[in-house]
Structures are given as structure tokens and as C-alpha cells.
Design an enzyme around this catalytic site. Sequence first.
Site, PDB file in Angstrom:
ATOM      1  N   ARG A 122       0.794  -1.139   0.143  1.00 50.20           N
ATOM      2  CA  ARG A 122      -0.014  -0.050  -0.091  1.00 50.20           C
ATOM      3  C   ARG A 122       0.945   1.102   0.113  1.00 50.20           C
ATOM      4  O   ARG A 122       0.888   1.743   0.953  1.00 50.20           O
ATOM      5  CB  ARG A 122      -1.077  -0.198   1.077  1.00 50.20           C
ATOM      6  CG  ARG A 122      -1.874  -1.116   0.729  1.00 50.20           C
ATOM      7  CD  ARG A 122      -3.025  -1.029   1.575  1.00 50.20           C
ATOM      8  NE  ARG A 122      -4.318  -1.467   0.524  1.00 50.20           N
ATOM      9  CZ  ARG A 122      -5.625  -1.537   1.125  1.00 50.20           C
ATOM     10  NH1 ARG A 122      -5.770  -1.472   2.258  1.00 50.20           N
ATOM     11  NH2 ARG A 122      -6.371  -1.863   0.069  1.00 50.20           N
ATOM     12  N   GLN A 127      -1.111   2.811  -6.003  1.00 52.58           N
ATOM     13  CA  GLN A 127      -2.528   2.839  -5.774  1.00 52.58           C
ATOM     14  C   GLN A 127      -3.591   2.770  -6.943  1.00 52.58           C
ATOM     15  O   GLN A 127      -4.535   2.087  -6.809  1.00 52.58           O
ATOM     16  CB  GLN A 127      -2.783   4.541  -5.034  1.00 52.58           C
ATOM     17  CG  GLN A 127      -2.780   4.400  -3.723  1.00 52.58           C
ATOM     18  CD  GLN A 127      -3.056   6.040  -3.382  1.00 52.58           C
ATOM     19  OE1 GLN A 127      -2.815   7.058  -4.132  1.00 52.58           O
ATOM     20  NE2 GLN A 127      -3.247   6.257  -1.975  1.00 52.58           N
ATOM     21  N   ASP A 130      -4.487  -0.876  -7.227  1.00 52.50           N
ATOM     22  CA  ASP A 130      -4.731  -1.700  -6.038  1.00 52.50           C
ATOM     23  C   ASP A 130      -6.159  -2.164  -6.147  1.00 52.50           C
ATOM     24  O   ASP A 130      -7.215  -1.624  -5.848  1.00 52.50           O
ATOM     25  CB  ASP A 130      -4.670  -0.657  -5.014  1.00 52.50           C
ATOM     26  CG  ASP A 130      -4.924  -1.114  -3.542  1.00 52.50           C
ATOM     27  OD1 ASP A 130      -5.617  -2.183  -3.383  1.00 52.50           O
ATOM     28  OD2 ASP A 130      -4.734  -0.457  -2.315  1.00 52.50           O
ATOM     29  N   SER A 133      -8.556  -2.170  -3.151  1.00 53.37           N
ATOM     30  CA  SER A 133      -9.492  -0.863  -2.872  1.00 53.37           C
ATOM     31  C   SER A 133     -10.384  -0.825  -3.922  1.00 53.37           C
ATOM     32  O   SER A 133     -11.570  -0.358  -3.484  1.00 53.37           O
ATOM     33  CB  SER A 133      -8.285   0.245  -3.069  1.00 53.37           C
ATOM     34  OG  SER A 133      -7.548   0.392  -1.969  1.00 53.37           O
ATOM     35  N   TYR A 228      -2.891  -1.393   7.500  1.00 56.06           N
ATOM     36  CA  TYR A 228      -3.940  -2.758   7.763  1.00 56.06           C
ATOM     37  C   TYR A 228      -3.835  -2.840   9.238  1.00 56.06           C
ATOM     38  O   TYR A 228      -2.812  -2.509   9.852  1.00 56.06           O
ATOM     39  CB  TYR A 228      -3.368  -3.925   7.240  1.00 56.06           C
ATOM     40  CG  TYR A 228      -3.467  -4.222   5.732  1.00 56.06           C
ATOM     41  CD1 TYR A 228      -4.811  -4.141   5.155  1.00 56.06           C
ATOM     42  CD2 TYR A 228      -2.321  -4.265   5.011  1.00 56.06           C
ATOM     43  CE1 TYR A 228      -4.885  -4.430   3.746  1.00 56.06           C
ATOM     44  CE2 TYR A 228      -2.379  -4.311   3.404  1.00 56.06           C
ATOM     45  CZ  TYR A 228      -3.837  -4.516   2.954  1.00 56.06           C
ATOM     46  OH  TYR A 228      -3.779  -4.560   1.678  1.00 56.06           O
TER      47      TYR A 228
HETATM   48  P1  NAD Z   1      -8.994  -3.866   5.372  1.00 53.15           P
HETATM   49  O1  NAD Z   1     -10.072  -4.006   4.301  1.00 53.15           O
HETATM   50  O2  NAD Z   1      -8.007  -4.673   5.830  1.00 53.15           O
HETATM   51  O3  NAD Z   1      -9.959  -3.666   6.794  1.00 53.15           O
HETATM   52  C1  NAD Z   1     -11.137  -2.823   6.773  1.00 53.15           C
HETATM   53  C2  NAD Z   1     -11.088  -2.093   7.948  1.00 53.15           C
HETATM   54  O4  NAD Z   1     -11.466  -2.597   9.228  1.00 53.15           O
HETATM   55  C3  NAD Z   1      -9.979  -1.318   8.401  1.00 53.15           C
HETATM   56  O5  NAD Z   1     -10.242   0.368   8.516  1.00 53.15           O
HETATM   57  C4  NAD Z   1      -9.490  -1.785   9.854  1.00 53.15           C
HETATM   58  O6  NAD Z   1      -8.701  -0.718  10.420  1.00 53.15           O
HETATM   59  C5  NAD Z   1     -10.668  -2.168  10.314  1.00 53.15           C
HETATM   60  N1  NAD Z   1     -10.499  -3.238  11.481  1.00 53.15           N
HETATM   61  C6  NAD Z   1      -9.785  -4.172  11.580  1.00 53.15           C
HETATM   62  N2  NAD Z   1     -10.005  -4.824  12.735  1.00 53.15           N
HETATM   63  C7  NAD Z   1     -10.989  -4.001  13.127  1.00 53.15           C
HETATM   64  C8  NAD Z   1     -11.612  -4.418  14.833  1.00 53.15           C
HETATM   65  N3  NAD Z   1     -11.483  -5.365  15.402  1.00 53.15           N
HETATM   66  N4  NAD Z   1     -12.750  -3.273  14.861  1.00 53.15           N
HETATM   67  C9  NAD Z   1     -12.906  -2.407  14.105  1.00 53.15           C
HETATM   68  N5  NAD Z   1     -12.419  -2.109  12.989  1.00 53.15           N
HETATM   69  C10 NAD Z   1     -11.387  -2.991  12.503  1.00 53.15           C
HETATM   70  O7  NAD Z   1      -8.501  -2.212   5.208  1.00 53.15           O
HETATM   71  P2  NAD Z   1      -8.783  -1.672   3.768  1.00 53.15           P
HETATM   72  O8  NAD Z   1     -10.283  -0.849   3.810  1.00 53.15           O
HETATM   73  O9  NAD Z   1      -8.382  -2.275   2.759  1.00 53.15           O
HETATM   74  O10 NAD Z   1      -7.930  -0.341   4.215  1.00 53.15           O
HETATM   75  C11 NAD Z   1      -7.344   0.254   5.404  1.00 53.15           C
HETATM   76  C12 NAD Z   1      -6.695   1.789   5.147  1.00 53.15           C
HETATM   77  O11 NAD Z   1      -5.629   1.811   4.352  1.00 53.15           O
HETATM   78  C13 NAD Z   1      -7.752   2.749   4.692  1.00 53.15           C
HETATM   79  O12 NAD Z   1      -7.571   3.931   5.441  1.00 53.15           O
HETATM   80  C14 NAD Z   1      -7.345   3.130   3.335  1.00 53.15           C
HETATM   81  O13 NAD Z   1      -7.623   4.408   3.019  1.00 53.15           O
HETATM   82  C15 NAD Z   1      -5.818   2.813   3.494  1.00 53.15           C
HETATM   83  N6  NAD Z   1      -5.264   2.613   2.006  1.00 53.15           N
HETATM   84  C16 NAD Z   1      -4.033   3.155   1.814  1.00 53.15           C
HETATM   85  C17 NAD Z   1      -3.415   2.958   0.541  1.00 53.15           C
HETATM   86  C18 NAD Z   1      -2.229   3.435   0.075  1.00 53.15           C
HETATM   87  O14 NAD Z   1      -1.847   3.491  -1.086  1.00 53.15           O
HETATM   88  N7  NAD Z   1      -1.637   4.425   0.934  1.00 53.15           N
HETATM   89  C19 NAD Z   1      -4.075   2.185  -0.317  1.00 53.15           C
HETATM   90  C20 NAD Z   1      -5.360   1.488  -0.109  1.00 53.15           C
HETATM   91  C21 NAD Z   1      -5.770   1.809   1.108  1.00 53.15           C
END
Ligand code: NAD
Length: 399
Positions: A122, A127, A130, A133, A228
Site C-alpha cells: 500500500r 494505488q 490496488d 481498494s 492494515y
Molecule cells: P481492510 O479491508 O483490511 O479492513 C477494513 C477496516 O476494518 C480497516 O479500516 C481496519 O482498521 C478495520 N478493522 C480491523 N479490525 C477491526 C476491529 N477489531 N474493530 C474495528 N475495526 C477493525 O482495510 P482497507 O479498507 O483495505 O484499508 C485500510 C486503510 O488503508 C484505509 O484507510 C485506506 O484508505 C488505506 N489505504 C491506503 C493505500 C495507500 O496507497 N496508501 C491504499 C489502499 C488503502
Amino acid sequence: MRLAVLKERRGSEARVAATPDTVKRLVALGLTVAIETGAGATAAIPDAEFAAAGAELAADPAAALAGAGIVFAVQAPLPEQRALIPRGALLVCTAGAFADPTLVPSLAEAGIDCAAMELLPRITRAQSMDVLSSQANLAGYRAVVESAVTFQRGFPMMMTAAGTVPPARVFVIGAGVAGLQAIATARRLGAIVSATDVRPAAKEEIKSLGAVFIGVEDAETAGQTGAYAKEMSDAFRQKQAELLAATVAKNDIIICTALVMGRKAPVIVTQAMVDSMRPGSVIIDLASDAGGNCAATVPGQQITTPNGVTVLGWYNWPARIPVASSALYSRNLFTFLSTFWDKEAKVPKLPEDDDIVKGVMLTRGGAVVHPNFLPAQAAPPQAAPPQAAPPEAAPPQAA
Ligand code: NAD
């Protein structure tokens, strides 16, 4: 070089790994693109549109794969189709390697170089490739639309001469890509929305979308600074359950999206919480591919509990919006290939020291190369990939 795209064969998969738009782009790279007939049927892409974009139509997998140097797929092709992929070919797909421990060794043995797109790091540069996403965003949208159809009351407050219909109350668990889109979609439909997450960064994002943040904030959540979430302790889970019990009881719709990469999903909505909900309430479990966030979820199924709560635990939510998800997925794959394309030689060039390449490559030159899948370090037994298990696969077992 020939690039093949097969019809997806696993369970209810409705997506396809190329569109007429990406076929044109792939042909412009100098590739011959072979599409198996019917590959786009479930994503509203007729064969004729692929042909008009410059693809060659192939009657079956053997015809499509003969002489192929690259294969694009949504999920890992089944063993029968994998056996037809020429040695040395590059397979780009959402491999789901954590869910199937036999997959990675069998790819190495077959001499298939596999890029598992769900393992993409990530980083900003990655991006636009991805797939997690792009697919999670659409799954979050679709979750709210399905909940609105299942919920027998409506989302917005409606004040009419015959009386007032109250707004729906929606609680989103996990505010990552899917959760944030679910919040935005539920707000657009007029619901009162609240949400929780364990990453501190999510709190401001939840609030910026007009939802209320509800969550435990302690030393453990303060340490959740990565993209994550890490697995939470039992003590945290207890605190979270106490806080969320009252919230769940007050809401009409719960959208579960909480995932921990490569692990079974945490169970956050307990059976007691489900029992506390009013009849007619709806729980949507987007985490069902990884076991589910709700104790009442039956992965792959829709059930109604004795107290009248409908729980939708279907697999593979992105495949429920296949036209949009195929379009974005195909662009992710095209961007990956074109980023690592040798324009002179017209072949993929995947430098071993590149962070993206290191992140995604499972196998190369007949060997397992990904550090998580080297023969000495078998994946942990409770591992399950978010959004990547084949829809017909048995639900991951509790650890
Ligand atoms: P994910 O699908 O792995 O998880 C979904 C959400 O569940 C996450 O926000 C996680 O914190 C939450 N979660 C996990 N355990 C939990 C618990 N016990 N209780 C409550 N919530 C819990 O995550 P995702 O949606 O793929 O991405 C997470 C973050 O990464 C997002 O903020 C996204 O914007 C960021 N991201 C960044 C990039 C980059 O290039 N920098 C790319 C993609 C996503």
C-alpha cells in the site's frame, strides 16, 4: 506476445479480467489478446464488443491459452485450466493464496510466474493497481444498496400527510475503503450513520463524512498506525463489546467490513448483540469471505434469526456489481502490466528489487519467491484472505 483472458469458473464469480477498453490498451502495447467466448457475459460485455476492440475470440480455455505468455484472471484459474497455461507464462490475478495452501507450490511446479494482486504493497505508486481498494469501494456501496432493499422501511425520514417514517439508523463496523463508501452511500440515502474502527486515522475520516464515531480509544488503538489493522487483544475485544452492545441494539442496519490482512476476521457483533436488535433489522457481513464479523453470519448465505434479524453473509460482494467491478479491476491489471512493460522488447519486465514486484510475486522461474509462502514457512492455519476466497469455498474455520 499473447495475453489470454478466460471465463471465470469459480462459484458465483461474475467479473472478468478485461474490458473492451483495456483490450484496446493491451493491443496498443503490442500484445495479441485472446478472450475465451462468453468471458464477459456476466459483466454485460458481449463477445462482439471484445472482438471490435481488437481481441481474438477463443472457443475454449485450450484455444485461448495456447502459446500465451501472459494470463489475466480475476480469481486463480482452477487446476484444469492451470494445467493448460504454458510454462514460463505470467499469471496476474487475485490468487487467494492464504486460503489454499496447495496453490503456491502447484504454481511453482507448473512453472507459472504468478503475481497475486491482493498482496500489492500500500504505497502511493501502487494505488492505481490496488485491486483490494477498487473492489472494496464497490462492495461498500453494494452492501448499503442490498441493505436498503432488505430493510422493509426505507432510509430517509419521510414526513407525509399519513404520518412520519423515521430515518434508518446505520452502524458501520470498520471504516477502511469499504466502510467509508458504505458511510457515504448510507448518508446519501438519508440514514443517520455512526461507525467504528480501531485505527485512529479512521476517526476523522468517519466524522468528515458526517457520521458519528463510536469506538474505544486506548494505548492499543494508538498503535494502529499502518494501512492494515493488526489483530486486537482479548482485553480490547471485551472493552469494544461493552461499548458496542448499546450501539448495535439502537441501530436498524449493521454493515460489517472489519478485516485483518491474512487472518480470520474478528467477531465483533456477538450473538447477544444480534438478539438485542429489533425484528426487521439487517446485518450485512462483507467480512464473510474471511469468516465474518458477526456471530450469526453463515458465510455464503442469507439467514433470518429467530428474533427476525436478516443476516446477509454472501461471499464475494464485488461480484454483485460486476460491470463496475470488472471495469476497475481490469484497469488495475492493465496499469500493473503497463508499469512493468519493456516497450522495446514488448514483454513484461519485472525487476526483482522493485517493491511492488517483491510484494506481489508468489512464484518465479519454477520456484516460490514470496517470503510469506516459502516452503519452510507455511501460512498460519487460521489465515484467510479478505475478499479473496473462492465463493464456493468452505468458510474458514475458527482459530
Ligand atoms: P481492510 O479491508 O483490511 O479492513 C477494513 C477496516 O476494518 C480497516 O479500516 C481496519 O482498521 C478495520 N478493522 C480491523 N479490525 C477491526 C476491529 N477489531 N474493530 C474495528 N475495526 C477493525 O482495510 P482497507 O479498507 O483495505 O484499508 C485500510 C486503510 O488503508 C484505509 O484507510 C485506506 O484508505 C488505506 N489505504 C491506503 C493505500 C495507500 O496507497 N496508501 C491504499 C489502499 C488503502
